[in-house]
Motif scaffolding. Structure first.
Motif, mmCIF file in Angstrom:
data_model
loop_
_atom_site.group_PDB
_atom_site.id
_atom_site.type_symbol
_atom_site.label_atom_id
_atom_site.label_comp_id
_atom_site.label_asym_id
_atom_site.label_seq_id
_atom_site.Cartn_x
_atom_site.Cartn_y
_atom_site.Cartn_z
ATOM 1 N N SER A 68 -5.859 27.963 -1.616
ATOM 2 C CA SER A 68 -4.580 28.644 -1.365
ATOM 3 C C SER A 68 -4.625 29.391 -0.044
ATOM 4 O O SER A 68 -3.681 29.339 0.758
ATOM 5 C CB SER A 68 -4.273 29.617 -2.507
ATOM 6 O OG SER A 68 -4.249 28.964 -3.758
ATOM 7 N N MET A 69 -5.722 30.095 0.190
ATOM 8 C CA MET A 69 -5.880 30.857 1.422
ATOM 9 C C MET A 69 -5.873 29.937 2.636
ATOM 10 O O MET A 69 -5.194 30.199 3.636
ATOM 11 C CB MET A 69 -7.174 31.672 1.343
ATOM 12 C CG MET A 69 -7.460 32.555 2.551
ATOM 13 S SD MET A 69 -8.375 31.674 3.835
ATOM 14 C CE MET A 69 -9.888 31.251 2.958
ATOM 15 N N PRO B 71 0.834 32.281 -0.659
ATOM 16 C CA PRO B 71 0.644 33.506 -1.441
ATOM 17 C C PRO B 71 0.132 33.188 -2.849
ATOM 18 O O PRO B 71 0.486 32.158 -3.431
ATOM 19 C CB PRO B 71 2.051 34.122 -1.495
ATOM 20 C CG PRO B 71 2.754 33.543 -0.318
ATOM 21 C CD PRO B 71 2.212 32.156 -0.162
ATOM 22 N N GLN B 72 -0.669 34.089 -3.389
ATOM 23 C CA GLN B 72 -1.300 33.857 -4.681
ATOM 24 C C GLN B 72 -0.881 34.914 -5.697
ATOM 25 O O GLN B 72 -0.677 36.076 -5.353
ATOM 26 C CB GLN B 72 -2.820 33.901 -4.548
ATOM 27 C CG GLN B 72 -3.387 32.931 -3.530
ATOM 28 C CD GLN B 72 -4.885 33.069 -3.395
ATOM 29 O OE1 GLN B 72 -5.624 33.103 -4.375
ATOM 30 N NE2 GLN B 72 -5.358 33.151 -2.146
ATOM 31 N N ALA C 94 -1.779 39.352 0.804
ATOM 32 C CA ALA C 94 -1.505 37.920 0.669
ATOM 33 C C ALA C 94 -1.415 37.487 -0.790
ATOM 34 O O ALA C 94 -1.284 36.296 -1.066
ATOM 35 C CB ALA C 94 -2.591 37.112 1.368
ATOM 36 N N ALA C 95 -1.492 38.429 -1.717
ATOM 37 C CA ALA C 95 -1.494 38.078 -3.133
ATOM 38 C C ALA C 95 -1.065 39.276 -3.959
ATOM 39 O O ALA C 95 -1.064 40.418 -3.489
ATOM 40 C CB ALA C 95 -2.882 37.619 -3.569
ATOM 41 N N TYR D 24 4.408 38.544 2.060
ATOM 42 C CA TYR D 24 3.261 37.869 1.440
ATOM 43 C C TYR D 24 2.997 36.532 2.124
ATOM 44 O O TYR D 24 1.848 36.174 2.401
ATOM 45 C CB TYR D 24 3.514 37.659 -0.053
ATOM 46 C CG TYR D 24 3.511 38.937 -0.860
ATOM 47 C CD1 TYR D 24 2.316 39.553 -1.230
ATOM 48 C CD2 TYR D 24 4.712 39.537 -1.245
ATOM 49 C CE1 TYR D 24 2.312 40.731 -1.973
ATOM 50 C CE2 TYR D 24 4.714 40.713 -1.988
ATOM 51 C CZ TYR D 24 3.527 41.304 -2.335
ATOM 52 O OH TYR D 24 3.532 42.469 -3.062
ATOM 53 N N ARG D 25 4.051 35.796 2.389
ATOM 54 C CA ARG D 25 3.893 34.508 3.068
ATOM 55 C C ARG D 25 3.347 34.722 4.487
ATOM 56 O O ARG D 25 2.457 33.996 4.935
ATOM 57 C CB ARG D 25 5.238 33.781 3.123
ATOM 58 C CG ARG D 25 5.308 32.595 4.061
ATOM 59 C CD ARG D 25 4.460 31.426 3.616
ATOM 60 N NE ARG D 25 5.014 30.749 2.452
ATOM 61 C CZ ARG D 25 4.534 29.617 1.948
ATOM 62 N NH1 ARG D 25 3.508 29.024 2.534
ATOM 63 N NH2 ARG D 25 5.073 29.072 0.878
ATOM 64 N N ALA E 181 -0.340 35.592 4.246
ATOM 65 C CA ALA E 181 -1.125 34.424 3.839
ATOM 66 C C ALA E 181 -1.318 33.467 5.010
ATOM 67 O O ALA E 181 -2.396 32.888 5.187
ATOM 68 C CB ALA E 181 -0.429 33.716 2.671
#
Length: 367
Positions: free
Chosen positions: A284-285, A290-291, A311-312, A338-339, A342
């Motif tokens: 994901s990273m 975003p997580q 980021a999460a 968040y996006r 990330a």
């Protein structure tokens, strides 16, 4: 050069070591990858020769997981003991293999304690290759309960340190006091399948993927989570092993569920929901997604770090109901920060030297 990779005792470790192992082989060297019975199909699936170190299979692993202590410290100690036991039990089969195919180099993860022992027995360099952002030292107390007699027999007061330590964590996420290492770009790798267009195409609405590996988000809970997130007006994809996916499809035929290579799916997603697994987190990273970390185990510290980085979202242990997950998903989808964060981490990862750049370092160790 002959390089033996022993990544660990789960499919995730195989996937995250595959990029460097493949780069070494593409440079013209011989590569074997070793593992317990459970992970041999995964080694083969990423195109590498597989060597069995132990007959431990999925049933054995699930039995161990079912008996894990509930508290993180107890779970880490129990896991450390098992990892060390596997490493010690694997030593003789690997030494016997070396009578016919002697490695010039051993590459292992911090959780595979047998790598250092094997390199010591064969008098060859060993390389520690991190497979995620986790801190393996949490396993050491339990592991030393098993390793102490073995080390005493070898005349060692501790496990030998690696000749080279390769880390895949973006520098900005590394904790203070982390061991000295060289940084390598994380490159996702997964078993592949025949792709359908929807797997690599962005939908006309936001897409949320749910992946719980083989340990969590099972059965009815997974189906209820998918329905709650789908109610946000997004497309839901459940990336899960077939036995789990079949239950979801039966409960809600509108949900896309099945084995989907995460390295293919992730770039099309707006949020990825998972349990704090290292391979899912790193993929994901690397893809700038975003997580939402909805269930944590011993990886909670590392998961908190990426949440603190913006980021999460990581849910607290007492706020992990289906409704909490859907609410957090909504926040991630509606908040562009968040996006953006990330994507910054993805760019930081991409700026690190790739696996091919590490091959020369390995050659110098052997040379």
């Amino acid at each position: 050069m002959k390089a033996l990779f022993i990544p660990g005792n789960s499919p995730a470790t195989v996937y995250t070591h595959a990029a460097l192992a493949t780069a070494v082989r593409n440079a013209g060297h011989e590569v074997f990858m070793a593992g317990i019975q459970w992970v041999l199909p995964d080694i083969v699936s990423v195109g590498l020769p597989a060597v069995r170190t132990s007959p431990i299979d999925l049933d054995d692993v699930m039995a161990f997981m079912a008996g894990m202590p509930a508290d993180p410290e107890g779970a880490a100690r129990a896991a450390g003991r098992v990892y060390a036991e596997i490493g010690v039990e694997s030593l003789d089969p690997l030494v016997k293999m070396a009578e016919h195919w002697r490695p010039d180099l051993v590459v292992g993860s911090p959780m595979y304690y047998g790598a250092a022992l094997l390199a010591q027995r064969l008098s060859v360099p060993w390389v520690m290759l991190e497979w995620d952002r986790g801190d393996a030292s949490i396993y050491h107390p339990g592991a030393m309960e098993v390793l102490r007699p073995v080390l005493d027999g070898l005349g060692l007061d501790r496990l030998p340190g690696p000749d080279l330590h390769i880390d895949v964590c973006p520098p900005s996420l590394r904790p203070e006091g982390a061991p000295e290492s060289v940084t390598m770009r994380f490159v996702p790798a997964n078993p592949q399948r025949h792709l359908e267009p929807w797997m690599y195409t962005r939908a006309d609405r936001p897409r949320v993927a749910i992946t719980g590996g083989s340990r969590v988000f099972q059965g009815d809970r997974l189906a209820r989570t998918a329905r709650a997130i789908g109610a946000l007006g997004v497309e839901v994809v459940v990336a899960a092993p077939e036995p789990v996916a079949a239950q979801v499809r039966e409960s809600d035929p509108q949900v896309r569920a099945g084995w989907v290579p995460l390295d293919v799916l992730a770039p099309t997603c707006d949020v990825i929901v998972h349990h704090g697994g290292g391979a899912t987190d790193m993929t994901s990273m690397a893809c700038g997604v975003p997580q939402l970390i909805a269930i944590q185990d011993v990886s909670a510290v590392e998961m908190r770090r990426i949440a603190d980085a913006g980021a999460a979202i990581m849910l607290d242990p007492d706020r992990q109901e289906v409704e909490d997950i859907a609410r957090a998903c909504s926040t991630l989808l509606e908040s562009p920060s968040y996006r953006a964060r990330a994507r910054e981490l993805a760019a930081e990862n991409a700026a690190q030297p790739g696996p091919a750049a590490m091959v020369e370092r390995l050659e110098r160790l052997v040379g």
